[in-house]
Write a protein that holds these residues in place. Structure first.
Motif, mmCIF file in Angstrom:
data_model
loop_
_atom_site.group_PDB
_atom_site.id
_atom_site.type_symbol
_atom_site.label_atom_id
_atom_site.label_comp_id
_atom_site.label_asym_id
_atom_site.label_seq_id
_atom_site.Cartn_x
_atom_site.Cartn_y
_atom_site.Cartn_z
ATOM 1 N N ASN A 348 -17.409 8.076 -37.360
ATOM 2 C CA ASN A 348 -17.119 6.921 -38.215
ATOM 3 C C ASN A 348 -18.089 6.854 -39.398
ATOM 4 O O ASN A 348 -17.697 6.486 -40.510
ATOM 5 C CB ASN A 348 -17.191 5.630 -37.402
ATOM 6 N N MET A 368 -10.796 8.348 -29.936
ATOM 7 C CA MET A 368 -10.234 7.049 -29.541
ATOM 8 C C MET A 368 -9.266 7.205 -28.382
ATOM 9 O O MET A 368 -9.236 6.385 -27.456
ATOM 10 C CB MET A 368 -9.541 6.396 -30.735
ATOM 11 N N TYR A 376 -7.391 1.149 -28.857
ATOM 12 C CA TYR A 376 -7.506 1.682 -30.214
ATOM 13 C C TYR A 376 -6.140 2.005 -30.833
ATOM 14 O O TYR A 376 -6.071 2.719 -31.828
ATOM 15 C CB TYR A 376 -8.351 2.957 -30.211
ATOM 16 N N LYS A 378 -3.871 0.345 -32.619
ATOM 17 C CA LYS A 378 -3.644 -0.063 -34.010
ATOM 18 C C LYS A 378 -4.433 0.826 -34.979
ATOM 19 O O LYS A 378 -3.899 1.273 -36.008
ATOM 20 C CB LYS A 378 -4.037 -1.528 -34.194
ATOM 21 N N GLU A 379 -5.715 1.081 -34.668
ATOM 22 C CA GLU A 379 -6.528 1.937 -35.533
ATOM 23 C C GLU A 379 -5.974 3.356 -35.586
ATOM 24 O O GLU A 379 -5.970 3.999 -36.646
ATOM 25 C CB GLU A 379 -7.975 1.966 -35.038
ATOM 26 N N THR A 380 -5.487 3.840 -34.431
ATOM 27 C CA THR A 380 -4.925 5.190 -34.370
ATOM 28 C C THR A 380 -3.722 5.325 -35.298
ATOM 29 O O THR A 380 -3.606 6.298 -36.052
ATOM 30 C CB THR A 380 -4.518 5.534 -32.925
ATOM 31 N N ALA A 382 -3.033 3.570 -37.943
ATOM 32 C CA ALA A 382 -3.488 3.499 -39.340
ATOM 33 C C ALA A 382 -4.064 4.833 -39.792
ATOM 34 O O ALA A 382 -3.799 5.292 -40.918
ATOM 35 C CB ALA A 382 -4.535 2.398 -39.486
ATOM 36 N N HIS A 383 -4.828 5.495 -38.925
ATOM 37 C CA HIS A 383 -5.403 6.796 -39.268
ATOM 38 C C HIS A 383 -4.306 7.852 -39.424
ATOM 39 O O HIS A 383 -4.399 8.726 -40.298
ATOM 40 C CB HIS A 383 -6.406 7.227 -38.203
#
Length: 543
Positions: A348, A368, A376, A378-380, A382-383
């Protein structure tokens, strides 16, 4: 100018001599002549073109013949001269397949080989080109034949990586050495142990899969130095992914389904197996029975799911195997979780400096996933969206990988809820996977995705009763094969264009409802009568 004798150029003369030598060699080999003259002629030809495989073969025939007529000292001198000749060939072409193969052959037959010299040759060649894979292959052979200690080879990779981080061959070689020198102990919290001196040195060709935690921490530091130095170089990132990788899933029985009414048993394994090779036994009322198992689809010789039909299921049933298959999955230890959390923080930090670095983004996603896939999620996602924008040429790969992770998450949610309904609609799925884990599912909803086919693995859903797959781009139903409980298939607004595409449905005996509205096949003449003939059990047909 007239009357003067025409003098041939040097190049013309050399070409004529070459053709004459080749003609003579054909005669020599045909007549079985294996003497010094034949050896000399092949040397002259190979000196200019070391990639002439037929000449190397003839040269080996000559050398093998000389082994039978000369004593050991003479053979030693002949082979030493051969090694010197090969060095000159490698100067002509350092990546000559024929030269490296012949050198390995000569070294293996040399009465008294000088392995130190061969390692020195490899060092020199790799200093000129550290990606010469011919030389790497030869070095591994020399190391194996001479018993070079694993620690010495690991130090060699240290030197190469230290001089050039972008050396994929060195990173890869390192990955084969570490599990040998620093294996993970089966006992928890055991420190790294060096191999006993009394035992023979392990060969780098033999792979175990795990490295002890103490050494892993050192490797993380080394590889972090590499990708913080050059974040766009892929060599260190690939090695980092190997370090973070978890072991292969242990072979185990993950699920057993029994239908007494249909006298049918289905067994799901954690990975594809051949039911005959694992010695799977069916125990009925205390009596073992060897039965004939079949895979769920004719295309599979190895499959995670195997079915046995026409078996009289008694009052007591047990599945047993003769291979000692495990029955419990493994979890991340507290120590490993802590290490992965630390690695995620490091990545990060790098991502803040390099927000569009695809290798960093992909590694963050994998970390993640290993730590908390649902937490994780939602973050996944987005990435993944950023990855598709940054690396558009591989957007299809990222789409498939994202689909895989979304399916894994949905399986986890389904297991936590203890239901047999699998719903993953409107998730932009491009592929299906982990279908072997859906053996007990009775209702699946795949609507509003981007699926183009239902693959053969779909036949693993042996308990499926309702299939919803509206609003996709499905053209192929190959996987809807012999699903004994399937009653409803909803395929509205897809791309099924011919009657043959629907043929697999004929193997589903209980099919009653079929919705094909919005498919090209509905425009075919006489489609309703043809479908009635193909699928006589269907009573509710929507076109």
């Amino acid at each position: 100018m007239h009357g003067r004798v025409k003098v041939k150029s040097t190049a013309q003369q050399e070409e004529e001599k070459r053709k004459e030598r080749e003609k003579k060699l054909k005669i020599y080999r045909k007549e079985g002549i294996w003497d010094d003259e034949a050896l000399q002629i092949t040397q002259q030809l190979l000196s200019s073109n070391p990639d002439f495989a037929t000449l190397w073969n003839y040269r080996r025939e000559i050398l093998m013949h000389m082994e039978t007529v000369k004593d050991e000292d003479e053979v030693q001198k002949i082979y030493q001269a051969e090694l010197s000749f090969l060095e000159s060939c490698l100067k002509v072409n350092p990546k000559s397949y024929g030269s490296w193969h012949h050198r390995g052959w000569v070294s293996a037959r040399l009465p008294r080989p000088d392995w130190a010299r061969e390692l020195g040759l490899c060092d020199r060649c790799l200093s000129l080109d550290d990606r010469n894979f011919h030389c790497w292959d030869y070095r591994r052979m020399v190391v194996k034949m001479s018993g070079v200690p694993v620690g010495q080879e690991l130090a060699f990779t240290d030197r190469l990586i230290g001089s050039n981080f972008s050396n994929y061959s060195s990173w890869h070689y390192r990955s084969t050495l570490l599990p040998l020198l620093h294996p993970e102990s089966p006992e928890p919290r055991s420190p790294c142990r060096e191999p006993k001196r009394a035992s023979p040195p392990p060969s780098p060709q033999i792979h175990s899969h795990r490295v002890c935690e103490e050494q892993l921490l050192k490797e993380y530091e080394l590889v972090q130095n590499a990708f913080f130095t050059d974040p766009n170089d892929q060599s260190a990132w690939f090695y980092y992914r190997w370090l973070l990788g978890r072991a292969e899933r242990e072979e185990m029985i993950s699920c057993v389904y029994v239908s007494r009414d249909e006298e049918r048993v289905a067994v799901a394994f954690s990975r594809p197996v051949n039911a005959q090779s694992v010695g799977l036994l069916l125990v009925l009322d205390g009596q073992p029975h060897r039965v004939e198992w079949r895979s769920v689809h004719p295309r599979f010789k190895h499959s995670p799911v195997w079915v046995e039909v026409r078996v009289g299921v008694g009052t007591r049933l047990r599945i047993r195997n003769s291979s000692g298959i495990a029955l419990a999955p493994s979890e991340l230890s507290v120590e490993k979780t802590s290490v992965l959390q630390s690695e995620l923080q490091s990545c990060n930090q790098l991502q803040e400096l390099e927000p569009l670095n695809k290798w960093c983004l992909l590694t963050i996603i994998l970390l993640m996933r290993a730590l908390d896939p649902l937490g994780y999620e939602k973050e996944t996602l987005a990435h993944f969206q950023t990855l598709k924008e940054v690396d558009s040429m591989r957007s299809a790969y990222y789409g498939d990988l994202c689909s895989k992770f979304m399916i894994e998450n949905t399986i986890l949610k389904m297991e936590y809820a203890e239901v047999r309904v699998f719903s993953i609609s409107d998730k932009n799925l491009t592929t299906l996977c982990h279908l072997d884990q859906l053996l007990m599912v009775t209702h699946i909803n795949l609507s509003s995705n981007q699926l183009q086919r239902l693959p053969p693995q779909f036949a693993m859903l042996q308990c499926l009763e309702v299939l919803e797959a509206d609003n996709n781009s499905i053209e192929n139903l190959e996987g809807v094969f012999h699903l004994p409980k399937l009653e409803e298939v909803l395929l509205k607004n897809n791309k099924i264009s011919t009657l043959a595409d629907l043929q697999p449905l004929a193997s589903c005996p209980k099919l009653k409802r079929l919705d094909l509205r919005g498919n090209p096949v509905t425009q075919t003449a006489n489609i309703e009568s043809e479908l009635t003939e193909l699928l006589p059990s269907v009573t509710d047909l929507q076109l």
